[in-house]
Scaffold this active site. Structure first.
Site, PDB file in Angstrom:
ATOM      1  N   ASP A 107     -29.991 -56.495  95.551  1.00 54.13           N
ATOM      2  CA  ASP A 107     -31.361 -56.027  95.742  1.00 54.13           C
ATOM      3  C   ASP A 107     -31.454 -55.293  97.073  1.00 54.13           C
ATOM      4  O   ASP A 107     -30.446 -55.053  97.741  1.00 54.13           O
ATOM      5  CB  ASP A 107     -32.365 -57.178  95.636  1.00 54.13           C
ATOM      6  CG  ASP A 107     -32.203 -58.199  96.753  1.00 54.13           C
ATOM      7  OD1 ASP A 107     -31.130 -58.243  97.369  1.00 54.13           O
ATOM      8  OD2 ASP A 107     -33.158 -58.960  97.009  1.00 54.13           O
ATOM      9  N   ASP A 114     -29.799 -59.925  99.553  1.00 52.81           N
ATOM     10  CA  ASP A 114     -29.736 -61.386  99.612  1.00 52.81           C
ATOM     11  C   ASP A 114     -29.649 -62.001  98.222  1.00 52.81           C
ATOM     12  O   ASP A 114     -29.621 -63.223  98.081  1.00 52.81           O
ATOM     13  CB  ASP A 114     -30.898 -61.981 100.414  1.00 52.81           C
ATOM     14  CG  ASP A 114     -32.251 -61.845  99.736  1.00 52.81           C
ATOM     15  OD1 ASP A 114     -32.358 -61.111  98.724  1.00 52.81           O
ATOM     16  OD2 ASP A 114     -33.222 -62.454 100.220  1.00 52.81           O
ATOM     17  N   ASP A 158     -32.350 -55.840 100.136  1.00 55.08           N
ATOM     18  CA  ASP A 158     -31.820 -56.379 101.396  1.00 55.08           C
ATOM     19  C   ASP A 158     -30.550 -57.191 101.180  1.00 55.08           C
ATOM     20  O   ASP A 158     -30.069 -57.848 102.091  1.00 55.08           O
ATOM     21  CB  ASP A 158     -32.872 -57.207 102.132  1.00 55.08           C
ATOM     22  CG  ASP A 158     -33.243 -58.497 101.413  1.00 55.08           C
ATOM     23  OD1 ASP A 158     -33.053 -58.566 100.183  1.00 55.08           O
ATOM     24  OD2 ASP A 158     -33.728 -59.429 102.072  1.00 55.08           O
ATOM     25  N   SER A 160     -37.248 -56.834 100.399  1.00 54.22           N
ATOM     26  CA  SER A 160     -36.311 -57.321  99.394  1.00 54.22           C
ATOM     27  C   SER A 160     -36.281 -56.428  98.152  1.00 54.22           C
ATOM     28  O   SER A 160     -35.930 -55.260  98.232  1.00 54.22           O
ATOM     29  CB  SER A 160     -36.666 -58.773  99.044  1.00 54.22           C
ATOM     30  OG  SER A 160     -35.654 -59.395  98.316  1.00 54.22           O
TER      31      SER A 160
END
EC number: 5.4.2.10
Length: 451
Positions: free
Chosen positions: A240, A244, A242, A101
């Site tokens: 960010d 999400d 990833d 992340s």
């Protein structure tokens, strides 16, 4: 949280804590647990972000999945919510995302999604952990035609992009600045916003395996703020690693955090009668100004512990369709089952377009109270029992009486470290300093390790 699984899968320094050996076992044991009741050959999607360790862990994880007879669809670089979406719509047994992340490049992580597109339940994680800790691997070892097969599936990215576009509206005449964090959004965000007819400017779009989240992305929006001002963009959107989560920047270069994003989208849905139970789910960390804005608008709130998994649990159990965190995790359950930065960005732009209001106008309805957070090192045995100490309970009660409803205090233990977190919000910085420092001094005196 278990021995291996935290609140967002298994994480650690790649090749040191999260090793290829562990990735193989997670693939083997996780794949078995999630597909053991399948009547046909199980299908599992695997994706990663842009970290240099991603391909190493991907190869090991896939080997583990193949060893228990699973058909693996390799998606390559894709946003975490893209995996969740594809698992549901393509009727897979499970999905796996390799990412840490917003963490730096040296870290990585592995998180699983069940066939419903949601992150695993605690009992499923514990079942995988039991296999990891077993003295011997007794799972089946198929051979020949019993082994799994590997399918490269680049069309998964295209399907996810098309889905995102269908949730939006024509953004002609709007200029959007994007920061894709040198991460997973770097393969999709540009195309998605171009398909929506926006004019775009992009930074953080040249991943090299080592620069993910490095001075860019939702935790470092300074470059995006400058880009918005330089280009005269209508809004900036920072994802960010990833993709999400989302942090936005208004046309003046000011940050618009997850609280304000949730309010803007929630108010829009509420006015259209589309906000389920007229309620937004948020965590204890949401700003007092957010709560006051909801009250003024007549929107209800449900409050959970910190962590998007707890937000999702509350949404599922009570039938809510909007929730999230101040940090920018926003879940819009009408479209996806997990936080989706690009989806949230599209909905935010849609509200701007359909209302004809600037982002600064929309965000101004939430007055963010100054907030201060202090971490105090305490014994692990005491962090959960701090409120049982009379002096601590008394000083918190005294400060809350002084606030008279125009402020907020939150004292909570860290979930991962021997720390007690003391947070306060109030109308001025001076008041916040006073409340936090007064409480922190008593905590240090009573149970602090450095006392």
């Amino acid at each position: 949280m278990g021995k291996y699984f935290g609140t967002d899968g298994v994480r650690g320094e790649a090749n040191v804590e999260l090793t290829p050996e562990l990735a193989f076992k997670l693939g083997r044991f996780g794949g078995y647990v999630l597909s053991q009741h399948e009547t046909e050959r199980p299908k599992v999607f695997v994706a990663r972000d842009t970290r240099i360790s991603g391909e190493m862990l991907e190869s090991a994880l896939i080997a583990g999945l193949l060893s228990v007879g699973i058909e693996v669809y390799k998606l390559g670089v894709l946003a975490t919510p893209g995996v969740s979406y594809l698992v549901r719509t393509e009727k897979a047994s499970a999905g796996v995302m390799i990412s840490a992340s917003h963490n730096p490049a040296l870290d990585n992580g592995i998180k699983f999604f069940g066939n419903d597109g949601f992150k695993l339940a605690d009992d499923q994680e514990l079942e995988i952990e039991a296999l990891l800790d077993a003295p011997e691997d007794t799972l089946p070892r198929p051979s020949a035609e019993g082994l799994g097969t590997l399918v490269d599936y680049p069309e998964g990215l295209r399907k996810y992009e098309k889905f995102l576009v269908t949730t939006g509206t024509d953004l002609s005449g709007m200029t959007v600045a994007l920061d894709t964090a040198n991460g997973a959004a770097s393969v999709s965000a540009r195309d998605v916003f171009l398909d929506l007819n926006a004019e775009i400017a992009v930074i953080g779009e040249k991943p090299n395996g080592l620069n993910i989240n490095d001075g860019v992305g939702s935790t470092r929006p300074e470059q995006l703020q400058e880009l918005v001002k330089e280009t005269g963009a209508d809004l900036g959107l920072a994802f960010d690693g990833d993709s999400d989560r989302l942090i936005a920047v208004d046309e003046t270069g000011e940050i618009v955090d997850g609280d304000r994003i949730m309010f803007i989208i929630g108010k829009y849905l509420s006015e259209k009668g589309l906000l389920a139970h007229n309620t937004i789910v948020t965590t204890v960390m949401s700003n007092l100004g957010f709560h006051k804005a909801l009250d003024k608008q007549g929107i209800n709130k449900a409050i959970t512990a910190v962590g998007d998994r707890y937000v999702v649990e509350e949404m599922r159990s009570s039938g809510y369709n909007l929730g999230g965190e101040q940090s920018g995790h926003v879940i819009i359950m009408d479209y996806n089952t997990t936080g989706d930065g690009q989806l949230t960005a599209i909905q935010l732009a849609k509200v701007m377009k359909e209302t004809g209001k600037s982002l600064s106008e929309l965000a101004a309805e939430v007055t963010i109270y100054p907030q201060k957070l202090v971490n105090i090192r305490v014994e692990n045995s005491m962090k959960e029992r701090a409120m049982e100490v009379p002096a601590i309970a008394n000083i918190i009660a005294k400060m809350e009486d002084e606030m008279a409803g125009n402020g907020r205090i939150l004292v909570r233990p860290s979930g991962t470290e021997p720390l007690l977190r003391v947070m306060a919000e109030a109308p001025t910085d001076a008041e916040v300093d006073y409340y936090v420092d007064t409480i922190a001094d008593v905590v240090r005196t009573e149970i602090g390790c450095d006392n």
